[in-house]
Design an enzyme around this catalytic site. Structure first.
Site, mmCIF file in Angstrom:
data_model
loop_
_atom_site.group_PDB
_atom_site.id
_atom_site.type_symbol
_atom_site.label_atom_id
_atom_site.label_comp_id
_atom_site.label_asym_id
_atom_site.label_seq_id
_atom_site.Cartn_x
_atom_site.Cartn_y
_atom_site.Cartn_z
ATOM 1 N N GLY A 169 -3.936 1.447 12.266
ATOM 2 C CA GLY A 169 -3.695 2.102 13.657
ATOM 3 C C GLY A 169 -4.872 2.794 13.892
ATOM 4 O O GLY A 169 -5.258 2.830 14.964
ATOM 5 N N LYS A 217 -0.786 -2.266 2.142
ATOM 6 C CA LYS A 217 -0.635 -1.612 3.586
ATOM 7 C C LYS A 217 -0.101 -2.796 4.249
ATOM 8 O O LYS A 217 -0.507 -4.217 4.043
ATOM 9 C CB LYS A 217 -2.161 -1.350 4.343
ATOM 10 C CG LYS A 217 -2.131 -0.926 5.653
ATOM 11 C CD LYS A 217 -3.313 -0.157 6.014
ATOM 12 C CE LYS A 217 -3.287 0.278 7.467
ATOM 13 N NZ LYS A 217 -2.037 0.904 7.713
ATOM 14 N N PRO A 228 -2.881 8.211 15.091
ATOM 15 C CA PRO A 228 -3.197 6.993 13.997
ATOM 16 C C PRO A 228 -3.810 7.287 12.757
ATOM 17 O O PRO A 228 -3.828 6.848 11.997
ATOM 18 C CB PRO A 228 -3.963 6.053 14.987
ATOM 19 C CG PRO A 228 -4.635 6.884 15.677
ATOM 20 C CD PRO A 228 -3.587 7.868 16.207
ATOM 21 N N ASN A 229 -4.482 8.400 12.837
ATOM 22 C CA ASN A 229 -5.221 9.246 11.659
ATOM 23 C C ASN A 229 -5.397 10.373 11.718
ATOM 24 O O ASN A 229 -6.003 11.214 12.830
ATOM 25 C CB ASN A 229 -6.523 8.448 11.535
ATOM 26 C CG ASN A 229 -7.154 8.522 10.217
ATOM 27 O OD1 ASN A 229 -7.349 9.888 9.734
ATOM 28 N ND2 ASN A 229 -7.679 7.534 9.442
ATOM 29 N N ASP A 259 13.256 11.666 0.246
ATOM 30 C CA ASP A 259 12.787 10.173 0.140
ATOM 31 C C ASP A 259 14.015 9.296 0.239
ATOM 32 O O ASP A 259 14.943 9.875 0.563
ATOM 33 C CB ASP A 259 12.189 10.142 -1.379
ATOM 34 C CG ASP A 259 11.188 9.079 -1.548
ATOM 35 O OD1 ASP A 259 11.335 7.946 -0.850
ATOM 36 O OD2 ASP A 259 9.973 9.112 -2.296
ATOM 37 N N HIS A 291 -8.492 -1.874 3.784
ATOM 38 C CA HIS A 291 -7.401 -1.016 3.207
ATOM 39 C C HIS A 291 -6.645 -1.522 1.797
ATOM 40 O O HIS A 291 -7.046 -2.756 1.559
ATOM 41 C CB HIS A 291 -6.283 -0.768 4.141
ATOM 42 C CG HIS A 291 -6.729 0.271 5.153
ATOM 43 N ND1 HIS A 291 -7.453 0.177 6.348
ATOM 44 C CD2 HIS A 291 -6.338 1.666 4.986
ATOM 45 C CE1 HIS A 291 -7.306 1.359 6.950
ATOM 46 N NE2 HIS A 291 -6.852 2.165 6.215
#
Length: 268
Positions: free
Chosen positions: A166, A160, A124-125, A36, A156
């Site tokens: 996307g 976002k 994109p997914n 992170d 969404h």
């Protein structure tokens, strides 16, 4: 079979936690590193504790060290962070699954360049269901190629930062390609005021942002007297995590190259 060593970028975020959970449940994968950004509240914590399954892997801000320990990095962060991680993956020969969206042309070029040396899945997914929808859209567009107006609607959560999503853009690209059009020339991203009649060659996009919507996507083929809708609803982020792990396992079988989920699922 040796367990695939997975590093997860953005491990403390919503998607990162889902990836941690999915990795810990995968019998053929192990969590090698959880990464992170500097200053994140989760640094130093056991990554597994976030999902109720302590695993002994502490979340660290040293992305380079984490990537060096892994055979594949899964990254759903922001374009600038992903591109830094990409270069580290390239140095260490680590595969990368990129679920980050919002890249500009320069960023996409950098991803393609890195793929000459390491294996990359960039999509994109990552949801298996969404990628089946991409295939259905290609078939539908080739059949409904005259007399139907195409509109893409996506929704969404309020956090976002990019729009359209996307996934929505990829849906538009699939339809445009099937129709022999260039999405850059025919896309309409907003309507306001007196717009005049709709041009039949255009593909419209509408965006909704609100609450905690994980991801809704619909493509409408609107003809005279009928409407065909092809859509997908995500009720959690787990489909993206499971698809990402499927992509990581796919990359373990190749040495380099740029792939997407259509390649992973054999839908070409």
């Amino acid at each position: 079979m040796n367990a695939l060593r997975i590093a997860i970028a953005g491990a403390g975020g919503r998607m990162g936690r889902m990836l941690v959970e999915a990795t810990l449940k995968d019998a053929h994968a192990t969590l090698a590193a959880a990464i992170d950004q500097p200053g994140a509240a989760v640094l130093g914590k056991d990554a597994g504790e976030m999902v109720g399954a302590p695993c002994g892997v502490a979340i660290s801000s040293d992305s380079d060290a984490g990537i060096a320990q892994a055979s594949c990095l899964i990254d759903f962060t922001r374009p600038e962070g992903t591109l830094q991680h990409l270069e580290s993956c390239r140095r260490h020969g680590t595969a990368i699954v990129i679920g980050t969206t919002g890249f500009d042309a320069v960023g996409k070029k950098a991803i393609a360049a890195a793929a000459q040396d390491i294996p990359v899945v960039f999509a994109p997914n990552m949801s298996v269901g969404v990628n089946v929808v991409f295939k259905l859209l290609d078939v539908a567009a080739r059949i409904l190629n005259e007399g139907y107006d195409v509109e893409v609607v996506e929704a969404h959560h309020r956090q976002k930062v990019d729009a359209p999503s996307g996934t929505a853009l990829r849906m538009g690209e699939v339809v445009a390609h099937a129709l022999g059009r260039d999405l850059g020339d025919c896309a309409i991203y907003g309507r306001q005021g007196v717009t005049g009649e709709r041009l039949p060659s255009t593909i419209g996009f509408a965006t909704v942002r609100g609450g905690d919507i994980v991801g809704d996507h619909d493509v409408l083929f609107c003809g005279l007297g009928e409407r065909v809708e092809i859509g997908h609803r995500a009720s959690s982020r787990m489909p993206y995590a499971l698809g990402s792990l499927r992509a990581a396992h796919f990359l373990s079988r190749v040495k380099h190259g740029l792939f997407d989920m259509q390649d992973v699922l054999g839908l070409r």
